[in-house]
Structures are given as structure tokens and as C-alpha cells.
Design an enzyme around this catalytic site. Sequence first.
Site, PDB file in Angstrom:
ATOM      1  N   ILE A 160      26.457  97.144  79.883  1.00  0.00           N
ATOM      2  CA  ILE A 160      27.273  97.824  80.891  1.00  0.00           C
ATOM      3  C   ILE A 160      26.434  99.017  81.365  1.00  0.00           C
ATOM      4  O   ILE A 160      25.818  99.706  80.551  1.00  0.00           O
ATOM      5  CB  ILE A 160      28.627  98.257  80.270  1.00  0.00           C
ATOM      6  CG1 ILE A 160      29.541  98.991  81.242  1.00  0.00           C
ATOM      7  CG2 ILE A 160      28.430  99.131  79.053  1.00  0.00           C
ATOM      8  CD1 ILE A 160      30.936  99.296  80.621  1.00  0.00           C
ATOM      9  N   SER A 161      26.375  99.247  82.674  1.00  0.00           N
ATOM     10  CA  SER A 161      25.552 100.338  83.212  1.00  0.00           C
ATOM     11  C   SER A 161      26.087 101.696  82.760  1.00  0.00           C
ATOM     12  O   SER A 161      27.274 101.836  82.464  1.00  0.00           O
ATOM     13  CB  SER A 161      25.553 100.309  84.741  1.00  0.00           C
ATOM     14  OG  SER A 161      25.123  99.061  85.218  1.00  0.00           O
ATOM     15  N   ALA A 162      25.220 102.689  82.757  1.00  0.00           N
ATOM     16  CA  ALA A 162      25.644 104.063  82.454  1.00  0.00           C
ATOM     17  C   ALA A 162      26.591 104.548  83.566  1.00  0.00           C
ATOM     18  O   ALA A 162      26.401 104.213  84.732  1.00  0.00           O
ATOM     19  CB  ALA A 162      24.433 104.979  82.364  1.00  0.00           C
TER      20      ALA A 162
END
Length: 220
Positions: free
Chosen positions: A71-73
Site C-alpha cells: 500500500i502506498s505511503a
Amino acid sequence: MFDRFGHDTDDPDDDFTAARERMVQTVSHRVADERALDALESVPRHEFVPIGRRGNAYADRPLPIGDGQTISAPHMVVIMADRLALEPGDEVLEIGTGCGYHAAVTAEIVGPEHVYTVEYSPALAESARETLAALGYGEVAVRTGDGRDGWAEHAPYDAAYFTCATPSIPEPVREQLRVGGTLLAPVGTSHQTLVEATKRADGSLARSEHGGVRFVQLRG
Ligand code: SAH
């Protein structure tokens, strides 16, 4: 335990809410778009990450979500929403659903019925569908397949973005963008650049580059 207002002080959701508010504070200097920040504040990121990762759900960094994906930051999610200048009612195509978190943030801005997302992994797509539905984002449309084909049925899109790095912008995705629409993608393999592209009247893309980024590679 209950405090004098009758709130359950042991309720872990309160801790998550406080942690989420701190996270939004941490990233708030990066964007001007209040709507994007409000969206970030609204989506319970801890519900999207594997249970064992919940304690880190509000750290501003990527987290593993299974199947070798991440999951992206949060800062990347909000920067992308800001760059796309998403408005309520915009029709949006996402390539790379993952756990569904980024799609939920987009849905907070444009409305869930305007979000179309494509995921390569059937297992991730199914689990994202379930999580999105459980949290009130059930109208987000999730398709299992190769995002390089886009999703022609719901085109044209006002905006499209990739959450995985692509060696180049796939032709179908360019075609499915409306004239004047904006596309955002990490482009490259080992070195990736965040590329923003606006579709001109003649169908070509006017590109600009926005620095080095690091996303998982597009599969297939
Ligand atoms: N937006 C996601 C981030 C997921 S990471 C989130 O919030 O969780 C990137 C995702 O892109 C992965 O789930 C990966 O399986 C997916 N992906 C990789 N190649 C793809 C392709 N060709 N088509 C669609 N999805 C792809």
C-alpha cells in the site's frame, strides 16, 4: 473504562482516530488541496492493511499487503490526489487496486460511484471489494484484469492514475482519457519518474515530470 463523557477510553478506534489525525498533520505541508487532506482524514487506513500491520497503519510509509505488493505511503496518495486536482463527480480510472485504500481516498473526493479500478491479482481484487463494501465504498467498481487495457466500458475518464510503475503509458489508457483529462503514472523500471500528462485535442499527451518515485512494478 469510561471517561466522564461516557466515552469508552479503551476503544481502540479512538487511538486509530487520533493516530490518523497526527498522520494528516504530518503530510499536510505537502499539498494545498484541503479536499485531499479531508479525504485522507476520513479513510480508516488500518481497516485496509493486514491485521498484524494495524499498529503501523498511520505511519507515513508503505506497508506490505500480501502477494508481494504494498500500500502506498499516505503522502504519496495525497500528493497524487492533489496533482490530479480531483473534483466531486469526476470519473476516475485507477490501475492497481491493491487493498483498495487509495481507491477509497479517491472515492471520498469524487464519490464512490465514479471510481473504476483494475487489479491484476484476483485475490487482492476480491479482498479489496470486500473491504470497500464493508466500509461504505461498495459502489467503487473493481475489475480483475490487466490494467494496461484500462476499462473501456466506463470511458472517457476525467482522470486516470497508476499505483504501479509502468515502462510507458499504455495506449488504451491514453485513448480512454477525455480530451483535457489528466493522467498520473510512475514511469520507468528501476528508475521511475512521476509523470503527469494532459490529453490534447489531437489525442496526444502533454507531459511533465515530477521527480523520482518508487512503486512496485506493473505485472503481466
Ligand atoms: N493503490 C493500492 C496500491 C497497490 S500496489 C493500495 O492502496 O493498496 C500496486 C498494485 O498494482 C498491486 O496490487 C498490483 O497487484 C497491481 N498491479 C500490478 N500490475 C498490474 C496490472 N498490469 N494491472 C492491474 N493491476 C496491477
